[in-house]
Design a protein around this motif. Structure first.
Motif, PDB file in Angstrom:
ATOM      1  N   VAL A  73       0.849  -1.188   0.000  1.00  0.00           N
ATOM      2  CA  VAL A  73       0.000   0.000   0.000  1.00  0.00           C
ATOM      3  C   VAL A  73       0.882   1.235   0.000  1.00  0.00           C
ATOM      4  N   ARG A  74       0.675   2.124  -0.958  1.00  0.00           N
ATOM      5  CA  ARG A  74       1.443   3.371  -1.021  1.00  0.00           C
ATOM      6  C   ARG A  74       0.707   4.366  -1.886  1.00  0.00           C
ATOM      7  N   THR A  75       1.178   5.604  -1.887  1.00  0.00           N
ATOM      8  CA  THR A  75       0.631   6.609  -2.793  1.00  0.00           C
ATOM      9  C   THR A  75       1.714   7.054  -3.764  1.00  0.00           C
ATOM     10  N   GLU A  76       1.300   7.301  -4.985  1.00  0.00           N
ATOM     11  CA  GLU A  76       2.186   7.871  -6.010  1.00  0.00           C
ATOM     12  C   GLU A  76       1.497   9.118  -6.532  1.00  0.00           C
ATOM     13  N   HIS A  77       1.979  10.267  -6.080  1.00  0.00           N
ATOM     14  CA  HIS A  77       1.374  11.554  -6.410  1.00  0.00           C
ATOM     15  C   HIS A  77      -0.100  11.527  -5.989  1.00  0.00           C
ATOM     16  N   ARG A  82      -2.222   3.331  -4.353  1.00  0.00           N
ATOM     17  CA  ARG A  82      -1.910   2.065  -5.013  1.00  0.00           C
ATOM     18  C   ARG A  82      -1.979   0.897  -4.035  1.00  0.00           C
ATOM     19  N   ILE A  83      -2.695  -0.145  -4.440  1.00  0.00           N
ATOM     20  CA  ILE A  83      -2.825  -1.387  -3.683  1.00  0.00           C
ATOM     21  C   ILE A  83      -2.365  -2.511  -4.599  1.00  0.00           C
ATOM     22  N   THR A  84      -1.301  -3.194  -4.202  1.00  0.00           N
ATOM     23  CA  THR A  84      -0.751  -4.270  -5.028  1.00  0.00           C
ATOM     24  C   THR A  84      -0.736  -5.571  -4.242  1.00  0.00           C
ATOM     25  N   LEU A  85      -1.428  -6.587  -4.758  1.00  0.00           N
ATOM     26  CA  LEU A  85      -1.379  -7.907  -4.137  1.00  0.00           C
ATOM     27  C   LEU A  85      -0.001  -8.500  -4.391  1.00  0.00           C
ATOM     28  N   ASN A  86       0.681  -8.861  -3.306  1.00  0.00           N
ATOM     29  CA  ASN A  86       2.069  -9.299  -3.404  1.00  0.00           C
ATOM     30  C   ASN A  86       2.212 -10.721  -2.856  1.00  0.00           C
ATOM     31  N   GLY A 123      -1.524  -6.557  -9.225  1.00  0.00           N
ATOM     32  CA  GLY A 123      -0.824  -7.651  -8.569  1.00  0.00           C
ATOM     33  C   GLY A 123       0.595  -7.787  -9.079  1.00  0.00           C
ATOM     34  N   THR A 124       1.426  -8.455  -8.297  1.00  0.00           N
ATOM     35  CA  THR A 124       2.791  -8.737  -8.719  1.00  0.00           C
ATOM     36  C   THR A 124       2.837 -10.090  -9.422  1.00  0.00           C
ATOM     37  N   GLY A 125       3.938 -10.346 -10.108  1.00  0.00           N
ATOM     38  CA  GLY A 125       4.101 -11.623 -10.788  1.00  0.00           C
ATOM     39  C   GLY A 125       3.443 -11.635 -12.151  1.00  0.00           C
ATOM     40  N   GLU A 126       3.750 -12.671 -12.907  1.00  0.00           N
ATOM     41  CA  GLU A 126       3.277 -12.781 -14.279  1.00  0.00           C
ATOM     42  C   GLU A 126       1.995 -13.600 -14.426  1.00  0.00           C
ATOM     43  N   ARG A 127       1.573 -14.283 -13.360  1.00  0.00           N
ATOM     44  CA  ARG A 127       0.505 -15.269 -13.523  1.00  0.00           C
ATOM     45  C   ARG A 127      -0.889 -14.674 -13.403  1.00  0.00           C
ATOM     46  N   GLY A 128      -1.048 -13.634 -12.602  1.00  0.00           N
ATOM     47  CA  GLY A 128      -2.378 -13.068 -12.511  1.00  0.00           C
ATOM     48  C   GLY A 128      -2.563 -12.134 -11.334  1.00  0.00           C
ATOM     49  N   LEU A 129      -3.741 -11.514 -11.304  1.00  0.00           N
ATOM     50  CA  LEU A 129      -4.098 -10.602 -10.214  1.00  0.00           C
ATOM     51  C   LEU A 129      -4.435 -11.378  -8.947  1.00  0.00           C
ATOM     52  N   PRO A 150     -16.310   6.379  -3.444  1.00  0.00           N
ATOM     53  CA  PRO A 150     -16.604   7.711  -3.983  1.00  0.00           C
ATOM     54  C   PRO A 150     -15.556   8.241  -4.962  1.00  0.00           C
ATOM     55  N   LYS A 151     -14.449   7.535  -5.081  1.00  0.00           N
ATOM     56  CA  LYS A 151     -13.405   7.932  -6.029  1.00  0.00           C
ATOM     57  C   LYS A 151     -13.212   6.813  -7.045  1.00  0.00           C
ATOM     58  N   PRO A 152     -12.704   7.136  -8.225  1.00  0.00           N
ATOM     59  CA  PRO A 152     -12.501   6.078  -9.231  1.00  0.00           C
ATOM     60  C   PRO A 152     -11.543   4.992  -8.729  1.00  0.00           C
ATOM     61  N   VAL A 153     -11.952   3.749  -8.895  1.00  0.00           N
ATOM     62  CA  VAL A 153     -11.101   2.602  -8.590  1.00  0.00           C
ATOM     63  C   VAL A 153     -10.793   1.910  -9.907  1.00  0.00           C
ATOM     64  N   VAL A 154      -9.512   1.832 -10.240  1.00  0.00           N
ATOM     65  CA  VAL A 154      -9.047   1.180 -11.465  1.00  0.00           C
ATOM     66  C   VAL A 154      -8.429  -0.159 -11.067  1.00  0.00           C
ATOM     67  N   VAL A 155      -8.770  -1.221 -11.776  1.00  0.00           N
ATOM     68  CA  VAL A 155      -8.189  -2.532 -11.475  1.00  0.00           C
ATOM     69  C   VAL A 155      -7.617  -3.139 -12.743  1.00  0.00           C
ATOM     70  N   PHE A 156      -6.390  -3.664 -12.630  1.00  0.00           N
ATOM     71  CA  PHE A 156      -5.757  -4.389 -13.729  1.00  0.00           C
ATOM     72  C   PHE A 156      -6.017  -5.881 -13.532  1.00  0.00           C
ATOM     73  N   ALA A 157      -6.988  -6.431 -14.245  1.00  0.00           N
ATOM     74  CA  ALA A 157      -7.293  -7.870 -14.180  1.00  0.00           C
ATOM     75  C   ALA A 157      -6.423  -8.591 -15.209  1.00  0.00           C
ATOM     76  N   ASP A 158      -5.127  -8.512 -15.011  1.00  0.00           N
ATOM     77  CA  ASP A 158      -4.140  -9.081 -15.928  1.00  0.00           C
ATOM     78  C   ASP A 158      -3.834 -10.503 -15.494  1.00  0.00           C
ATOM     79  N   GLY A 159      -3.957 -11.465 -16.400  1.00  0.00           N
ATOM     80  CA  GLY A 159      -3.716 -12.850 -16.040  1.00  0.00           C
ATOM     81  C   GLY A 159      -4.912 -13.446 -15.328  1.00  0.00           C
ATOM     82  N   ILE A 160      -4.665 -14.417 -14.442  1.00  0.00           N
ATOM     83  CA  ILE A 160      -5.732 -15.127 -13.748  1.00  0.00           C
ATOM     84  C   ILE A 160      -6.434 -14.202 -12.763  1.00  0.00           C
TER      85      ILE A 160
END
Length: 354
Positions: free
Chosen positions: A11-15, A19-23, A59-65, A104-114
């Motif tokens: 969990v962190r902020t960039e500007h 950002r929430i990244t499953l690790n 998410g991290t890794g190549e296999r999926g979110l 109440p704010k836009p939530v963007v999700v990258f459903a990349d992979g599984i």
């Protein structure tokens, strides 16, 4: 939040972007309770923060979110006599799903992979849902003697025609193009463009909204094959019962219809009947929150009162013999209204309070 959960969810902020990244790449981001609590805490923190304008989940890794929830832990809870603990997990997960849907704010999700099961709960209710050429989406719960949840019945109930019944019962996998056609996703962005899109969401002020920003990276995928399958899917999966669905599939000439029938005959008859009931109930509901309440009834009924969930997890993930012994064993042995008990179940505690 434990140190373990903090390492599994970055969990962190960039500007201006939260950002929430499953690790947890070794488990394809499978969600445990600590991870759900960490995600929820981040969303709560940024809800009223004027410096955070949007949220990105990836998410991290190549296999999926995210491959789903931690069903091994669920198995251990039930088999150790601690089925009551399942309400804690599902209650926290569904509250997170509802928070994403109403954020109440836009939530963007990258459903990349599984992106399956619990991963759909993260991605399917976001305001900007991105898939890629690597995306593989599914609600595969019937494969373990269970029923779609995390608001999945809401999405399935709104898919074109009877696609919701088809994907809910069979647990079939969607490509990125399929997911857009079915209403599970909004935009197709090549996976090698995701890093640039994340940077643009954080640092570029124009275009002004995340949806407009995504359009700079959006491409047209290869067309989905699902529209061509609508005739046989709509015909078969509009039947009133699982038994009648099988009869209609058996009467169709298409090889894919025969394959669907073969799949259904391998799965838990009870899970199929409960899922059919759930998708059709959700189709008439008012929103994700109501659908989650219907799912909560059914999942806790399975956890407390029906053996097929434990048996399905055992066969698929514990012993891995792929030989589940369902009760009842066949669709023909189902009661006249096999979804009634799960539909009427009153779980304790209530999902969203009294």
């Amino acid at each position: 939040m434990t140190d373990s959960a903090a390492s599994r969810v970055l969990v962190r902020t960039e500007h201006t972007l939260g950002r929430i990244t499953l690790n947890r790449p070794e488990a394809i981001g499978a969600l445990d309770l600590g991870m759900i609590q960490a995600i929820t805490a981040a969303l709560d923190l940024w809800r009223d923060d004027p410096d955070v304008l949007a949220v990105l989940i990836d998410g991290t890794g190549e296999r999926g979110l995210c491959a789903g929830g931690d069903v091994r832990a669920l198995y251990e809870q039930i088999t150790s006599g601690n089925a009551d603990q399942t309400a804690t997990f599902f209650g926290a997960e569904y509250a997170m799903n509802a928070a994403i849907a109403a954020y109440p704010k836009p939530v963007v999700v990258f459903a990349d992979g599984i992106t399956m099961g619990g991963g759909i709960g993260l991605a399917g209710h976001a305001s900007v849902r991105i898939v890629t050429e690597r995306s593989k989406l599914a609600m595969p719960e019937t494969r373990i003697g269970f029923t779609p949840d995390v608001g999945g019945t809401w999405l399935l109930g709104r898919a074109p025609g009877r696609m919701g019944e088809y994907f809910g019962l069979t647990g079939a996998t969607m490509s990125g193009a399929d997911a857009i056609y079915l209403g599970f996703a909004d935009h197709f962005v090549p996976s090698d463009s995701l890093h640039g899109l994340a940077d643009a969401l954080a640092y570029r002020a124009d275009p002004a909204t995340p949806n407009e920003m995504v359009l700079l990276f959006d491409e047209t995928p290869e067309p989905s094959a699902l529209p061509a399958a609508r005739p046989w899917i709509d015909d078969a999966f509009s039947a009133d019962t699982v038994a009648e669905i099988l009869e209609r599939l058996d009467a169709r000439p298409e090889p894919d219809a025969a394959a669907a029938a073969a799949t259904l005959r391998e799965l838990s008859p009870t899970a199929l009947a409960v899922t059919l009931d759930a998708v059709r109930e959700a189709r008439e509901m008012s929103g994700v929150r109501e659908a989650l309440e219907g799912e909560y009834r059914r999942v806790l009924w399975f956890a407390h009162h029906h053996p097929d969930l434990v048996e399905g997890i055992r066969a698929q993930l514990v012993d891995k013999d792929r030989n589940p012994h369902w009760q009842p064993a066949t669709v023909a042995e189902l009661a006249s209204d096999p979804g009634a008990d799960a539909r009427a179940y009153v779980p304790q505690p209530a999902l969203f309070g009294a």
